[in-house]
Design a protein around this motif. Structure first.
Motif, PDB file in Angstrom:
ATOM      1  N   PHE A 235      16.433  34.642  80.328  1.00  0.00           N
ATOM      2  CA  PHE A 235      15.296  34.932  81.202  1.00  0.00           C
ATOM      3  C   PHE A 235      13.992  34.998  80.414  1.00  0.00           C
ATOM      4  O   PHE A 235      12.931  34.631  80.926  1.00  0.00           O
ATOM      5  N   ASP A 236      14.056  35.475  79.163  1.00  0.00           N
ATOM      6  CA  ASP A 236      12.852  35.542  78.336  1.00  0.00           C
ATOM      7  C   ASP A 236      12.269  34.160  78.082  1.00  0.00           C
ATOM      8  O   ASP A 236      11.058  34.022  77.862  1.00  0.00           O
ATOM      9  N   GLN A 237      13.118  33.139  78.127  1.00  0.00           N
ATOM     10  CA  GLN A 237      12.655  31.774  77.870  1.00  0.00           C
ATOM     11  C   GLN A 237      12.358  31.006  79.157  1.00  0.00           C
ATOM     12  O   GLN A 237      11.414  30.217  79.199  1.00  0.00           O
ATOM     13  N   SER A 238      13.163  31.247  80.189  1.00  0.00           N
ATOM     14  CA  SER A 238      13.028  30.459  81.411  1.00  0.00           C
ATOM     15  C   SER A 238      12.113  31.098  82.447  1.00  0.00           C
ATOM     16  O   SER A 238      11.586  30.412  83.325  1.00  0.00           O
ATOM     17  N   GLY A 239      11.938  32.407  82.395  1.00  0.00           N
ATOM     18  CA  GLY A 239      11.102  33.083  83.380  1.00  0.00           C
ATOM     19  C   GLY A 239      11.840  33.524  84.633  1.00  0.00           C
ATOM     20  O   GLY A 239      11.223  34.104  85.538  1.00  0.00           O
ATOM     21  N   TRP A 240      13.154  33.276  84.721  1.00  0.00           N
ATOM     22  CA  TRP A 240      13.928  33.726  85.868  1.00  0.00           C
ATOM     23  C   TRP A 240      14.085  35.245  85.827  1.00  0.00           C
ATOM     24  O   TRP A 240      13.975  35.877  84.765  1.00  0.00           O
ATOM     25  N   VAL A 241      14.370  35.830  86.980  1.00  0.00           N
ATOM     26  CA  VAL A 241      14.632  37.269  87.078  1.00  0.00           C
ATOM     27  C   VAL A 241      15.840  37.471  87.979  1.00  0.00           C
ATOM     28  O   VAL A 241      16.150  36.630  88.829  1.00  0.00           O
TER      29      VAL A 241
ATOM     30  N   VAL B  49      17.838  34.341  94.862  1.00  0.00           N
ATOM     31  CA  VAL B  49      17.264  34.097  93.533  1.00  0.00           C
ATOM     32  C   VAL B  49      18.044  34.863  92.465  1.00  0.00           C
ATOM     33  O   VAL B  49      18.320  34.329  91.379  1.00  0.00           O
ATOM     34  N   SER B  50      18.419  36.103  92.742  1.00  0.00           N
ATOM     35  CA  SER B  50      19.121  36.914  91.750  1.00  0.00           C
ATOM     36  C   SER B  50      20.492  36.339  91.415  1.00  0.00           C
ATOM     37  O   SER B  50      20.855  36.232  90.231  1.00  0.00           O
TER      38      SER B  50
END
Length: 370
Positions: free
Chosen positions: A67-73, A117-118
């Motif tokens: 997530f730190d790289q892709s921006g997903w949450v 999304v999660s």
């Protein structure tokens, strides 16, 4: 000529701000995607821990690192506790069911988007085309009035209307102006959301067709032959072998697939879209059965429903009332009644300007038809 252009622009702006379009299509999207994701979560219930839970090979720590790289949450990574995961899974099931039924749809649409999304972000490497499309559609539906038809919210509004408890206009002065601004904003968001959904489907089919045109295997008609011989997409090996034995049929279906997908964005402004939608329905049913991708096919079929006009869905409702019923029983919902304060009344017969916006947004037929 400039005056005529100004009149059309004014009519377009009036429609954009005063009349929500394709309310039945929005309801179909809500029902379809709510049901699909509910079935998906129930189908994977025995394997939920291996896919999304703390016991997954793709651990929560790895997911947070990505997530730190892709921006997903994802709300599933807020805690590594198994109890927390089980609670999240139960909440997801309830959210899908309530969104499907249209209960407090505004709030449920936001929760449904968070759920989709999660779960998608938590196990992103296990997703397919159906998951990707549902993520987009879940976000788009947040901005639409998808609970104004075929929902518990609509039923509650009808009951209040019949009981004489309809909520009137807001008070005068500044409060009245805020109420009008809220109505306009809600209508604009709904219309723009439906337009974006239609454009998304057009881009999807157009890009898929153009990518196929560039491929040598689709050009020589052998692409489906190789697809039918991939073990990962052969739930029924005997069926795949039987279809693969008809070489001319396989090549013809391949060429027809490319033609329909490339032509799809260009046939939405006429009646040719109806046979094209039927062909796409057949294509997705075959993908679901032959290739074993029911969620992907279901997501595409539901997305195609946005291009059917509201008169089609109203005709389905009228078919229900063609059956004989006891004397004295009136047809529920025959009179549309006043809409909610957030969504203005939708007229039965759209104007010429309405039809122009319909064709531009969701590919409705020429003016004069509802």
């Amino acid at each position: 000529m400039p005056q005529r252009v100004l009149v059309r622009v004014h009519g377009f702006l009036v429609l954009l701000t005063e009349r929500p379009v394709s309310l039945y299509a929005a309801a179909m999207l809500r029902i379809g995607y709510g049901l699909l994701y509910l079935v998906f979560l129930l189908r994977e219930f025995p394997h939920r821990d291996e896919i999304w839970g703390p016991g997954s090979p793709w651990t929560p720590a790895l997911a947070r690192q990505m997530f730190d790289q892709s921006g997903w949450v994802s709300v599933l990574t807020l805690s590594d506790s198994r109890v927390y995961f089980e609670v999240c899974y139960a909440v997801a099931l309830v959210t899908c069911a309530l969104f499907l039924l249209g209960w407090r749809t505004r709030a449920m649409s936001v929760l449904f988007a968070v759920v989709v999304v999660s779960f998608h972000a938590r196990a992103i490497f296990m997703a397919d085309g159906g998951d990707n499309l549902m993520v987009l559609m879940a976000v788009y539906l947040v901005f639409t009035a998808c609970g104004r038809r075929w929902s518990l919210d609509a039923r509650r509004t009808r009951l209040r209307t019949s009981a004489g408890k309809t909520v009137g206009r807001l008070g005068g002065g500044l409060r009245h102006q805020f109420g009008d601004a809220r109505i306009i904003l809600t209508t604009v968001l709904h219309n723009c959301g439906m337009f974006v959904i239609a454009a998304q489907v057009c881009f999807l089919y157009g890009c898929a067709g153009l990518y196929k045109v560039q491929g040598a295997k689709w050009g020589d008609g052998t692409a489906l032959h190789y697809i039918l011989n991939i073990d990962l997409f052969r739930p029924w090996p005997e069926l795949s072998q039987m279809i693969d034995g008809h070489h001319v049929l396989v090549a013809g279906v391949g060429y027809l697939t490319v033609l329909v997908q490339v032509a799809f964005p260009f046939v939405l402004f006429g009646r040719l879209k109806y046979p094209v939608l039927v062909l796409l329905l057949g294509m997705h049913v075959n993908i679901a059965v032959v290739m074993g991708l029911p969620i992907f096919s279901g997501a595409m079929i539901v997305a195609d429903a946005v291009f059917l006009p509201d008169r089609f869905y109203r005709s389905l409702g009228r078919l229900r009332w063609c059956t004989p019923r006891p004397t004295g029983v009136t047809r529920a919902g025959a009179s549309p009644g006043p809409e909610s304060a957030l969504v203005p009344t939708q007229p039965d017969r759209p104007t010429e300007t309405d039809a122009v916006f319909h064709r531009a947004a969701v590919g409705n037929p020429p003016p004069g038809v509802g």
